[in-house]
Scaffold this motif. Structure first.
Motif, PDB file in Angstrom:
ATOM      1  N   UNK A  82       0.910  -1.210   0.660  1.00  0.00           N
ATOM      2  CA  UNK A  82       0.148  -0.065   0.034  1.00  0.00           C
ATOM      3  C   UNK A  82       0.757   1.465  -0.073  1.00  0.00           C
ATOM      4  N   UNK A  83       2.206   0.866  -0.308  1.00  0.00           N
ATOM      5  CA  UNK A  83       2.864   2.734   0.143  1.00  0.00           C
ATOM      6  C   UNK A  83       3.015   3.623  -1.312  1.00  0.00           C
ATOM      7  N   UNK A  84       3.235   3.022  -2.054  1.00  0.00           N
ATOM      8  CA  UNK A  84       2.680   4.202  -2.582  1.00  0.00           C
ATOM      9  C   UNK A  84       1.361   4.486  -3.425  1.00  0.00           C
ATOM     10  N   UNK A  85       0.238   3.768  -3.094  1.00  0.00           N
ATOM     11  CA  UNK A  85      -0.481   4.457  -2.721  1.00  0.00           C
ATOM     12  C   UNK A  85      -0.611   5.418  -1.495  1.00  0.00           C
ATOM     13  N   UNK A  86      -0.731   4.742  -1.264  1.00  0.00           N
ATOM     14  CA  UNK A  86      -0.065   6.330   0.509  1.00  0.00           C
ATOM     15  C   UNK A  86       0.798   7.551   0.812  1.00  0.00           C
ATOM     16  N   UNK A  87       1.182   7.036  -0.546  1.00  0.00           N
ATOM     17  CA  UNK A  87       2.418   8.671  -1.486  1.00  0.00           C
ATOM     18  C   UNK A  87       1.943   9.390  -2.071  1.00  0.00           C
TER      19      UNK A  87
END
Ligand SMILES: Cc1ncc(C[n+]2csc(CCOP(=O)(O)OP(=O)(O)O)c2C)c(N)n1
Ligand SMILES: CC(=O)[C@@H](O)[C@H](O)COP(=O)(O)O
Ligand SMILES: [Mg+2]
Length: 659
Positions: free
Chosen positions: A108-113
């Motif tokens: 999920x990290x790119x989505x959070x960014x």
């Protein structure tokens, strides 16, 4: 760390270059270091970005990920692999109202960014900071708090159904699921339902040929065949040509029809499994080509009925060591890359329980040919690789299919084998009915090794293993134990394998203490006295023995407190309960698990059954709430389970007038 886009990352192409983690200012990204990400309050601007700008965003995301990994352990390779897919999704949909579910959620990290959390990102996986998984409390872009694999298609089918019933059919729904999670039984239950309902839905199958370990099973083989089918490969270019012939701004559904008319229907080329279920199969396509992914997402978006878009990505894409060793880089320890030389901090603690369990498994399998070991895709986390190598015929990785793992073990038992199901406490919850019906009801001698039984730290509420004491001990025939120190791990496994009934052994993600004593032999349902005490007793279940001993020692000279290593929650050592409670002295029970239904509850049940006075009993356990992420010791401290807090509980528990 600045990324040299000119000579650095080559997004969308197959060449890999390094974006080495460096100990730069990872906790405080200077504004302007990632100018595009820093300017994104939400994902909407991405839709107006040029292809070059999108490539620059991809490079910035990878830079942030690499910087993060220089500071702490986190999910890495999976996130590197979905950068382009994530950008393409946010370009083609508006997930403030459209629905997006990332399966499992570790990627999920790119989505959070790109959804307004860039500035908070350095806090991820620390206490009080961003969660390492989707979290609806953080953003409207996150729909479910998840961490367990497999449920995205089900929730997406439900979301779509709700929007149809609720008169909001314009809200599109997308589930993104990895090839590791895909064979989970529930995914097929969801597709079964989706095919029948026929509602619009896009399932993106992110195929990187990896679970945490290399993926296993017949579905994996099927995906491989879909990828490598030369018939398909030959025609793929036809599909692309065809798409290009159809006007760009025409109805993409027409394009799909055109494909079908031209005889390139995906079902003829592959994906028949899905087509037969009523789910249109499209792909495979290169998941690192943003423009291509956008094109196919747009097509899927406009197609009626459920569509499965098969996207091929590379786990670890953009950072060569991660692409070359995605197993290690799934959740690597914090590391620095100094011109290709990787350094990680060495842990100086005692070896973890997991390692002692692994050695005990190895010994048991060497001594007894009937012993088998079963993992549900957690070979790496359970440190079982050497066992897999040494006993390939008795090692079974069934994939992310925990229910099957337990029923499979039951089947093996019936033939005379002695299976060990080595599983994380939280993931075993998936198999509750199989533990009940296939194992306990049949009274079969399956041994459950419940790893990560306790506070798992930065993974947080989805991964803490806090409920197993309650959920295992309710079943007749089940024996439930927990080692309090290193040597006990193997002794308990041995006892379990010599007991002709189901047994479970729980231990946390923590180092195991060595005790300087000769351990009492394991006797089912009997505790071990570690030290006597005239004023009261701490009864510890499992690894909390370490904190209990430290607490008792800290009270020396003030209170004379005994320590008991309970060993069993079931059967409870009734004599121990009697002896510790009957004199009216205080008893403090300590466990790393939920209070409800836990060890303390069982202790009090026994005291009540024995008509003892329970007023001087105190139960220290985790409260009836979901526990956030954070460092294990911080969390133990927060919840009154540190040695200091246990000592204080002893002081508070001294009956009035006694001290
Ligand atoms: C029910 C459950 N079992 C096991 C896990 C542990 N786990 C987390 S990610 C993962 C691999 C998932 O593979 P895939 O879906 O292909 O994602 P990738 O990491 O390859 O992107 C596993 C086994 C889990 N999260 N949930
Ligand atoms: C996403 C997931 O479920 C796993 O990657 C998990 O985070 C592994 O936990 P350990 O690091 O404790 O093995
Ligand atoms: Mg995968």
């Amino acid at each position: 760390m600045a990324v040299n886009l000119a000579g650095g990352l080559c997004i969308g192409a197959k060449t890999l270059t390094n974006t080495p983690p460096k100990k730069s200012d990872a906790h405080h990204h200077a504004l302007g270091q990632h100018p595009l990400l820093a300017g994104l309050d939400d994902a909407m601007p991405l839709r107006t970005f040029s292809p070059d700008q999108l490539n620059s965003v991809a490079a910035e995301i990878r830079d942030v990920l690499c910087n993060l990994l220089a500071t702490r352990t986190a999910h890495f390779a999976s996130n590197l692999g979905v950068v382009e897919l994530c950008l393409a999704l946010h370009c083609e949909f508006d997930f403030r109202s459209d629905r997006l579910v990332w399966d499992t959620g570790h990627q999920i990290y790119p989505h959070k960014l790109v959804t307004g959390r860039y500035h908070q990102f350095p806090s991820i996986r620390t206490r009080g900071g961003l969660m390492g998984y989707p979290n609806p409390h953080e953003s409207v872009y996150d729909l479910f708090m998840t961490g367990h694999a497999g449920c995205s298609v089900s929730t997406a089918v439900g979301l779509r159904s709700g929007d149809v019933v609720g008169g909001q059919p314009d809200r599109r729904t997308v589930a993104v699921i990895g090839d590791g999670a895909f064979p989970s039984g529930i995914v097929f239950e969801a597709m079964n339902n989706a095919g029948e309902l026929g509602d619009d839905l896009t399932i993106v199958l992110n195929d990187n040929k990896m679970s945490i370990c290399p993926r296993v099973g017949a579905v994996a083989d099927y995906l491989d065949r879909l990828r490598s089918n030369p018939f398909y490969t030959g025609l793929k270019s036809e599909v692309v040509k065809l798409l290009e012939r159809v006007p760009m701004f025409g109805d993409p559904a027409e394009r799909l029809l055109a494909q079908m008319k031209e005889g390139v229907k995906a079902g003829l080329l592959g994906g028949m499994l899905f087509e037969e279920l009523g789910i249109r199969y499209v792909g495979p396509i290169d998941g690192h080509d943003i423009a291509l992914v956008r094109k196919y997402l747009a097509m899927a978006r406009e197609t009626s009925g459920p569509v499965l878009l098969h996207v091929v990505t590379e786990k670890g894409h953009g950072y060569k060591p991660a692409a070359e060793d995605p197993v290690y880089f799934h959740t690597p320890p914090a590391f620095n890359d100094d011109a290709g030389t990787l350094t990680t901090q060495k842990s100086d603690g005692h070896p973890p329980y997991t390692l002692h369990a692994r050695e005990a498994i190895r010994k048991a399998m060497t001594e007894d040919q009937r012993v088998t070991i079963i993992t549900a895709a957690m070979c790496q986390g359970n440190k079982l690789e050497p066992v897999r190598e040494k006993f390939p015929d008795r090692f079974f990785d069934v994939g992310i299919c925990e229910s099957h793992a337990v029923a499979f073990a039951a089947g093996q038992c019936k033939t005379g084998l002695r299976p060990i199901v080595d599983i994380y406490s939280t993931f075993l919850q998936r198999s509750y009915d199989q533990i009940f019906q296939e194992v306990a009801l049949q009274d079969l001698p399956v041994t459950f090794l419940l790893d990560r039984a306790g506070l798992t730290g930065p993974d947080g509420p989805t991964h803490h293993g806090l409920f197993d004491i309650g959920y295992m001990r309710v079943f007749p025939n089940m024996v439930c134990m927990a080692p309090g120190y290193a040597a006990e791990t193997g002794m308990m496994l041995d006892a379990a394998l010599h007991h002709d009934h189901p047994c479970s052994i729980r231990y946390p993600k923590a180092s195991a203490i060595e005790l300087d004593h000769v351990p009492a032999p394991i006797e089912i349902g009997k505790c071990e006295v570690i030290r006597e005490g005239a004023d009261g007793t701490i009864v510890a279940f499992g690894a909390m023995l370490e904190q209990a001993i430290a607490a008792a020692e800290s009270l020396d000279g003030d209170l004379d407190v005994g320590v008991i290593n309970a060993r069993f929650v079931k059967p409870m050592d009734e004599a121990m309960v009697h002896d510790t409670v009957a004199g009216g002295k205080f008893v403090v029970t300590v466990e790393e698990g939920a209070r409800m239904g836990g060890f303390g509850s069982a202790f009090i049940e026994s005291a009540v059954q024995q008509r003892l006075d329970t007023r001087a009993i105190r139960v220290l356990a985790l409260p009836d709430e979901f526990i956030d992420h954070g460092d294990r010791n911080e969390l133990l401290h927060d919840h009154g389970l540190s040695p200091v807090a246990i000592a204080q509980a002893c002081r508070d528990a001294v009956p009035t007038g006694v001290h």
